[in-house]
Design an enzyme around this catalytic site. Sequence first.
Site, PDB file in Angstrom:
ATOM      1  N   ASP A 101     115.800   3.082-107.377  1.00  0.00           N
ATOM      2  CA  ASP A 101     114.811   2.868-106.320  1.00  0.00           C
ATOM      3  C   ASP A 101     113.471   2.411-106.901  1.00  0.00           C
ATOM      4  O   ASP A 101     112.758   1.632-106.276  1.00  0.00           O
ATOM      5  CB  ASP A 101     114.626   4.156-105.510  1.00  0.00           C
ATOM      6  CG  ASP A 101     113.598   3.999-104.405  1.00  0.00           C
ATOM      7  OD1 ASP A 101     113.859   3.239-103.446  1.00  0.00           O
ATOM      8  OD2 ASP A 101     112.519   4.621-104.493  1.00  0.00           O
TER       9      ASP A 101
ATOM     10  N   ASP B 155     113.978  -1.622-108.135  1.00  0.00           N
ATOM     11  CA  ASP B 155     114.186  -2.795-107.280  1.00  0.00           C
ATOM     12  C   ASP B 155     112.876  -3.491-106.938  1.00  0.00           C
ATOM     13  O   ASP B 155     112.829  -4.719-106.831  1.00  0.00           O
ATOM     14  CB  ASP B 155     114.996  -2.445-106.019  1.00  0.00           C
ATOM     15  CG  ASP B 155     114.351  -1.357-105.165  1.00  0.00           C
ATOM     16  OD1 ASP B 155     113.229  -0.905-105.477  1.00  0.00           O
ATOM     17  OD2 ASP B 155     114.997  -0.939-104.179  1.00  0.00           O
TER      18      ASP B 155
ATOM     19  N   ASP C 163     115.264  -1.899 -98.661  1.00  0.00           N
ATOM     20  CA  ASP C 163     114.651  -0.836 -99.456  1.00  0.00           C
ATOM     21  C   ASP C 163     114.334   0.383 -98.602  1.00  0.00           C
ATOM     22  O   ASP C 163     114.591   1.526 -99.006  1.00  0.00           O
ATOM     23  CB  ASP C 163     113.382  -1.361-100.138  1.00  0.00           C
ATOM     24  CG  ASP C 163     112.769  -0.333-101.062  1.00  0.00           C
ATOM     25  OD1 ASP C 163     113.472   0.132-101.981  1.00  0.00           O
ATOM     26  OD2 ASP C 163     111.600   0.019-100.874  1.00  0.00           O
TER      27      ASP C 163
ATOM     28  N   ASP D  95     115.955   4.201 -98.663  1.00  0.00           N
ATOM     29  CA  ASP D  95     115.183   5.443 -98.750  1.00  0.00           C
ATOM     30  C   ASP D  95     115.675   6.473 -97.747  1.00  0.00           C
ATOM     31  O   ASP D  95     115.822   7.656 -98.074  1.00  0.00           O
ATOM     32  CB  ASP D  95     113.694   5.163 -98.519  1.00  0.00           C
ATOM     33  CG  ASP D  95     113.018   4.543 -99.727  1.00  0.00           C
ATOM     34  OD1 ASP D  95     113.570   4.660-100.843  1.00  0.00           O
ATOM     35  OD2 ASP D  95     111.943   3.939 -99.557  1.00  0.00           O
TER      36      ASP D  95
END
Length: 201
Positions: free
Chosen positions: A65, A68, A85, A89
């Site tokens: 995470d 990226d 993204d 999450d």
Amino acid sequence: MLDARLRPLIDPPLNALGRVLADLGVTANAITSIGILLVIGAGALLAQGQFTLALVVIIVNRLLDGLDGPVARITGPTDFGGYLDIVADFVFYLAVPLGFGLAAPANLVPSLVLACCFGLTGISFLAFATIAGKRGMETSAHGKKTFFYNTGLAEGTETIVVFILFCLWPAHFPTIALTYAGLCIVTVIQRTAAAWAAFKP
């Protein structure tokens, strides 16, 4: 609360590793997608009581995470990448409580409460970001992002710490989960107050 303070410490190594991955032809969306698959696997491991192995997978997920974004900034960010993204999450925020909820009957209600509170924090975050974007507001507190990141008491760093505590002391999941759910509600109240200050007529 801690995310912005940690950025100066974690950004340099993440940016350096992101540059290496970008040079190898790895895309940001591929990294995000692998992270999604991993955290779904972590949820399945948690449901089976494999807390130590799940913790390792969760840590790898958080590393991905963090990578990226740097890769996207090097190769060129896209709107779909920003969308993917934030979806990743919230897969993270929901897969871990779900796994613990399935691991033991005593965990079910606390996991549901925590998941609902994560949903509320997500709604407050995205609603603020939508209106802030409409008004052209910008912030660099969390680094360069696809959309506006509003701060709060319960953010990514705090959630990672709590999830690590879950895995290290699974017997205390109900107490930790309900306590953190309360902090999520405080975060929603904070964001609502910030929204009133920023968006009131």
